[in-house]
Design a protein around this motif. Structure first.
Motif, PDB file in Angstrom:
ATOM      1  N   ALA A   1      56.821  82.760  96.453  1.00 22.50           N
ATOM      2  CA  ALA A   1      57.542  81.935  95.506  1.00 22.50           C
ATOM      3  C   ALA A   1      58.728  82.372  95.071  1.00 22.50           C
ATOM      4  O   ALA A   1      59.612  81.361  94.458  1.00 22.50           O
ATOM      5  N   ILE A   2      59.401  83.415  95.377  1.00 16.93           N
ATOM      6  CA  ILE A   2      60.792  83.654  95.254  1.00 16.93           C
ATOM      7  C   ILE A   2      61.672  82.594  95.578  1.00 16.93           C
ATOM      8  O   ILE A   2      62.532  82.223  94.799  1.00 16.93           O
ATOM      9  N   PRO A   3      61.768  82.135  96.761  1.00 18.40           N
ATOM     10  CA  PRO A   3      62.796  81.367  97.237  1.00 18.40           C
ATOM     11  C   PRO A   3      62.360  80.008  96.610  1.00 18.40           C
ATOM     12  O   PRO A   3      63.339  78.976  96.412  1.00 18.40           O
ATOM     13  N   LEU A   4      61.286  79.720  96.243  1.00 20.42           N
ATOM     14  CA  LEU A   4      60.823  78.262  95.719  1.00 20.42           C
ATOM     15  C   LEU A   4      61.372  78.648  94.245  1.00 20.42           C
ATOM     16  O   LEU A   4      61.951  77.450  93.732  1.00 20.42           O
ATOM     17  N   HIS A   5      61.405  79.456  93.595  1.00 23.85           N
ATOM     18  CA  HIS A   5      61.811  79.639  92.186  1.00 23.85           C
ATOM     19  C   HIS A   5      63.371  79.529  92.038  1.00 23.85           C
ATOM     20  O   HIS A   5      63.836  78.806  91.209  1.00 23.85           O
ATOM     21  N   PHE A   6      64.008  80.066  92.872  1.00 21.49           N
ATOM     22  CA  PHE A   6      65.422  80.281  93.117  1.00 21.49           C
ATOM     23  C   PHE A   6      66.025  79.159  94.022  1.00 21.49           C
ATOM     24  O   PHE A   6      67.363  79.261  93.995  1.00 21.49           O
ATOM     25  N   SER A   7      65.314  78.284  94.106  1.00 21.63           N
ATOM     26  CA  SER A   7      65.807  76.953  95.207  1.00 21.63           C
ATOM     27  C   SER A   7      66.702  76.035  94.560  1.00 21.63           C
ATOM     28  O   SER A   7      67.321  75.368  95.229  1.00 21.63           O
ATOM     29  N   GLY A   8      66.570  76.099  93.128  1.00 22.85           N
ATOM     30  CA  GLY A   8      67.386  75.080  92.566  1.00 22.85           C
ATOM     31  C   GLY A   8      66.552  73.900  91.933  1.00 22.85           C
ATOM     32  O   GLY A   8      67.025  73.265  91.078  1.00 22.85           O
ATOM     33  N   ILE A   9      65.444  73.776  92.386  1.00 20.85           N
ATOM     34  CA  ILE A   9      64.413  73.136  91.896  1.00 20.85           C
ATOM     35  C   ILE A   9      63.978  73.302  90.460  1.00 20.85           C
ATOM     36  O   ILE A   9      63.464  74.662  90.282  1.00 20.85           O
ATOM     37  N   PRO A  10      63.871  72.494  89.468  1.00 17.61           N
ATOM     38  CA  PRO A  10      63.562  73.063  88.152  1.00 17.61           C
ATOM     39  C   PRO A  10      61.955  73.395  88.166  1.00 17.61           C
ATOM     40  O   PRO A  10      61.270  72.291  87.675  1.00 17.61           O
ATOM     41  N   LEU A  11      61.870  74.483  88.269  1.00 21.84           N
ATOM     42  CA  LEU A  11      60.478  75.100  88.310  1.00 21.84           C
ATOM     43  C   LEU A  11      60.085  75.960  87.488  1.00 21.84           C
ATOM     44  O   LEU A  11      61.029  76.990  87.128  1.00 21.84           O
ATOM     45  N   HIS A  12      59.073  75.789  86.520  1.00 21.38           N
ATOM     46  CA  HIS A  12      58.656  77.216  85.984  1.00 21.38           C
ATOM     47  C   HIS A  12      58.124  78.111  86.851  1.00 21.38           C
ATOM     48  O   HIS A  12      57.608  77.703  87.955  1.00 21.38           O
ATOM     49  N   PRO A  13      58.256  79.459  86.475  1.00 21.75           N
ATOM     50  CA  PRO A  13      57.795  80.241  87.563  1.00 21.75           C
ATOM     51  C   PRO A  13      56.194  80.407  87.787  1.00 21.75           C
ATOM     52  O   PRO A  13      55.964  80.344  89.021  1.00 21.75           O
ATOM     53  N   ILE A  14      55.439  79.794  86.896  1.00 18.28           N
ATOM     54  CA  ILE A  14      54.040  79.379  87.207  1.00 18.28           C
ATOM     55  C   ILE A  14      53.926  78.262  88.310  1.00 18.28           C
ATOM     56  O   ILE A  14      53.164  78.523  89.031  1.00 18.28           O
ATOM     57  N   ASP A  15      54.950  77.302  88.261  1.00 15.76           N
ATOM     58  CA  ASP A  15      54.803  76.436  89.214  1.00 15.76           C
ATOM     59  C   ASP A  15      55.136  76.958  90.609  1.00 15.76           C
ATOM     60  O   ASP A  15      54.523  76.160  91.537  1.00 15.76           O
ATOM     61  N   ALA A  16      56.156  77.603  90.715  1.00 17.27           N
ATOM     62  CA  ALA A  16      56.593  78.226  92.079  1.00 17.27           C
ATOM     63  C   ALA A  16      55.332  79.001  92.657  1.00 17.27           C
ATOM     64  O   ALA A  16      55.140  79.036  93.784  1.00 17.27           O
ATOM     65  N   TYR A  17      54.804  79.920  91.694  1.00 16.19           N
ATOM     66  CA  TYR A  17      53.686  80.633  92.312  1.00 16.19           C
ATOM     67  C   TYR A  17      52.317  79.768  92.481  1.00 16.19           C
ATOM     68  O   TYR A  17      51.979  80.122  93.506  1.00 16.19           O
ATOM     69  N   PHE A  18      52.230  78.781  91.763  1.00 19.40           N
ATOM     70  CA  PHE A  18      51.165  77.761  92.226  1.00 19.40           C
ATOM     71  C   PHE A  18      51.374  76.886  93.369  1.00 19.40           C
ATOM     72  O   PHE A  18      50.455  77.174  94.401  1.00 19.40           O
ATOM     73  N   GLU A  19      52.572  76.780  93.845  1.00 17.11           N
ATOM     74  CA  GLU A  19      52.894  75.984  95.031  1.00 17.11           C
ATOM     75  C   GLU A  19      52.738  77.184  96.189  1.00 17.11           C
ATOM     76  O   GLU A  19      52.387  76.676  97.263  1.00 17.11           O
ATOM     77  N   SER A  20      53.355  78.304  95.980  1.00 11.69           N
ATOM     78  CA  SER A  20      53.093  79.578  97.039  1.00 11.69           C
ATOM     79  C   SER A  20      51.741  79.707  97.158  1.00 11.69           C
ATOM     80  O   SER A  20      51.339  79.842  98.470  1.00 11.69           O
ATOM     81  N   ILE A  21      50.885  79.986  96.400  1.00 11.15           N
ATOM     82  CA  ILE A  21      49.467  80.444  96.453  1.00 11.15           C
ATOM     83  C   ILE A  21      48.551  79.227  97.165  1.00 11.15           C
ATOM     84  O   ILE A  21      47.690  79.434  97.952  1.00 11.15           O
TER      85      ILE A  21
END
Length: 488
Positions: A86-106
């Motif tokens: 989820a780390i690269p998803l969260h810091f990719s510039g896409i406006p994601l909440h950390p939960i959204d990034a972790y949700f997408e990753s898992i």
């Protein structure tokens, strides 16, 4: 409890995930998005630092890796890898909440395919590739854990797994995992490459073919279009993807045997038989219904959607070749109750699919048949078999325990989602697709259900737990919640 041995295995897993981050970093570099290249590069270094640190710090302190350690690793590996993924998803510039990034990753790692991303067509290829790679890696991890770890532990009736791989006697569980990885990785890679080339030849671009081969062989369901496969409108692409999904739904040790010259294994294996019979019955039923309705010119297009949706549901892939919403939605073609039944059934043991699995369902039916036979012949002895394999009573009780836990988890997730203000039908449908790892089919069952990105944070956390419960064996997860497990 040897925590160091668990941490050592987790460290190597994170290192391998860090290595995969190099590919989206290079993709971002070539497409001219340096900020994404730096994001994935820095994430790879950070993940490699922690993974390498875990592995090196525990290389001389590894204790015994027994059943308790295996249960812990079986659960933690998904949670830890999802965090670093989820780390690269969260810091990719896409406006994601950390939960959204972790949700997408898992969701990617567990091959669930539920997404909080919108506007995929305009998204960076590096992000799309990383999502596909997460599913591809998660699918392979599912196979390795099933063959080398879960089957050895006998959790959930997995002792009935018919593996064609050579059985190493006396080896440790980490050694079994390593050997299984060596045996199956080249086959997984080769089948993925063949699938990507076939999709490219069928009309997809090379990049889209690669991404869909990654998510197809892992029966994950992530696409490069918001409308999924419907965004391509290419029957040949759908045909190729159906074949890829079915390959992913078959016991992967059979593919190993076939590549080693034992082609008869597909004809003799009971898993392939159940899968083939199920598809044959459904195909024949769709033909009869279509002819009875007299659909005329719409016959081929309707039949195409029906077969594609059936295979997508049975393999828990979740791909859709019909618009998700609107008057032509999948739910108007294939009955929602059939979709629910198929995704709950799932594919075979040692495949990348989710759900209960056809093997377990067959054991439950055969056990019910045996109990009915006892009413007529109370003192008769009836041996339960799957094909030529004898199923012991311990496996039968384990399957019943898994089935009860699965239904209990499904009900608990549905109630929790209802608590977070989802309507009853949407809550039940979301719980079903999440615990069966078939997320994209939510709107095929309930078209008016909210998108995953529109759900509350509490609902997303509940769904994350559901993905984990669906991917790991539920009895292993419940064991970690048992105080006696930690007191031994």
């Amino acid at each position: 409890m040897s925590y160091t041995s668990v941490v050592h295995c987790l460290g190597w897993s994170v290192l391998l995930l860090a290595a995969l981050m190099i590919f989206p970093a290079l993709t971002a570099m070539f497409e001219g998005t340096p900020h994404l290249a730096w994001t994935f590069g820095a994430s790879a270094v950070l993940s490699g630092f922690f993974g390498g640190g875990f592995a090196l710090a525990t290389r001389h302190n590894g204790g015994e890796f027994g059943k308790r350690e295996a249960f812990m690793f079986l659960v933690l590996v998904w949670l830890v890898l999802a965090f670093f993924g989820a780390i690269p998803l969260h810091f990719s510039g896409i406006p994601l909440h950390p939960i959204d990034a972790y949700f997408e990753s898992i969701s990617g790692l567990t091959t669930t395919g539920a997404t909080t991303f919108v506007g995929l067509e305009a998204m960076s290829p590096a992000i799309l590739l990383w999502r596909a790679l997460l599913q591809w890696a998660g699918g392979f991890l599912t196979i390795v854990l099933a063959v080398s770890l879960i089957a050895h532990l006998g959790v959930g009736g997995m002792g009935a797994l018919q593996s064609t791989l050579p059985r190493g006697e006396g080896g440790s569980l980490p050694a079994r995992m390593l050997q299984t990885t060596r045996d199956l990785l080249w086959i997984y890679l080769l089948l993925t490459l063949i699938g990507a080339l076939a999709l490219w030849g069928a009309g997809m671009s090379a990049f889209e073919g690669l991404c869909h081969a990654f998510s197809g062989i892992s029966t994950g369901g992530f696409s490069t279009h918001d409308d999924g496969i419907a965004g391509f409108g290419a029957p040949l692409v759908e045909l190729v993807l159906m074949i890829i999904m079915l390959i992913g739904a078959v016991n992967f040790t059979l593919h190993w045997a076939a590549f080693n010259g034992q082609l008869r294994v597909f004809r003799e294996n009971i898993d392939v038989y159940y899968l083939s019979v199920t598809l044959a019955i459904l195909t024949f039923s769709f033909l009869l219904v279509s002819l009875w309705r007299g659909e005329g010119d719409d016959f081929l297009s309707t039949f195409r959607v029906e077969i594609f949706t059936t295979i997508s549901a049975l393999t828990t892939s979740g791909f859709s070749n019909s618009p998700i919403r609107g008057p032509t939605a999948v739910a108007t073609v294939v009955p929602p109750v059939l979709i629910v039944g198929l995704i709950l059934a799932g594919g075979s043991f040692a495949s990348t699919t989710g759900g209960i699995r056809l093997n377990r369902i067959a054991i439950l039916f055969k056990q019910a048949q045996r109990e009915l036979s006892r009413l007529t012949f109370p003192h008769g002895i009836r041996v339960l078999r799957l094909g030529t394999q004898r199923i012991e009573n311990s496996i039968i009780w384990s399957v019943w325990g898994y089935f009860f836990g699965f239904i209990l988890a499904l009900v608990a997730i549905a109630l929790a989602l209802a608590f977070f203000e989802l309507e009853a039908s949407a809550a039940i449908a979301a719980a079903t697709v999440i615990i069966s790892n078939a997320g994209p089919l939510l709107h095929a069952i309930v078209p008016e259900a909210p998108k995953f990105v529109e759900m509350s944070e509490g609902a997303k956390i509940t769904l994350i737990i559901g993905m984990l419960a669906g991917r790991v064996e539920l009895l292993a997860l419940l064991s970690l919640l048992n105080p006696a497990f930690w007191n031994r």
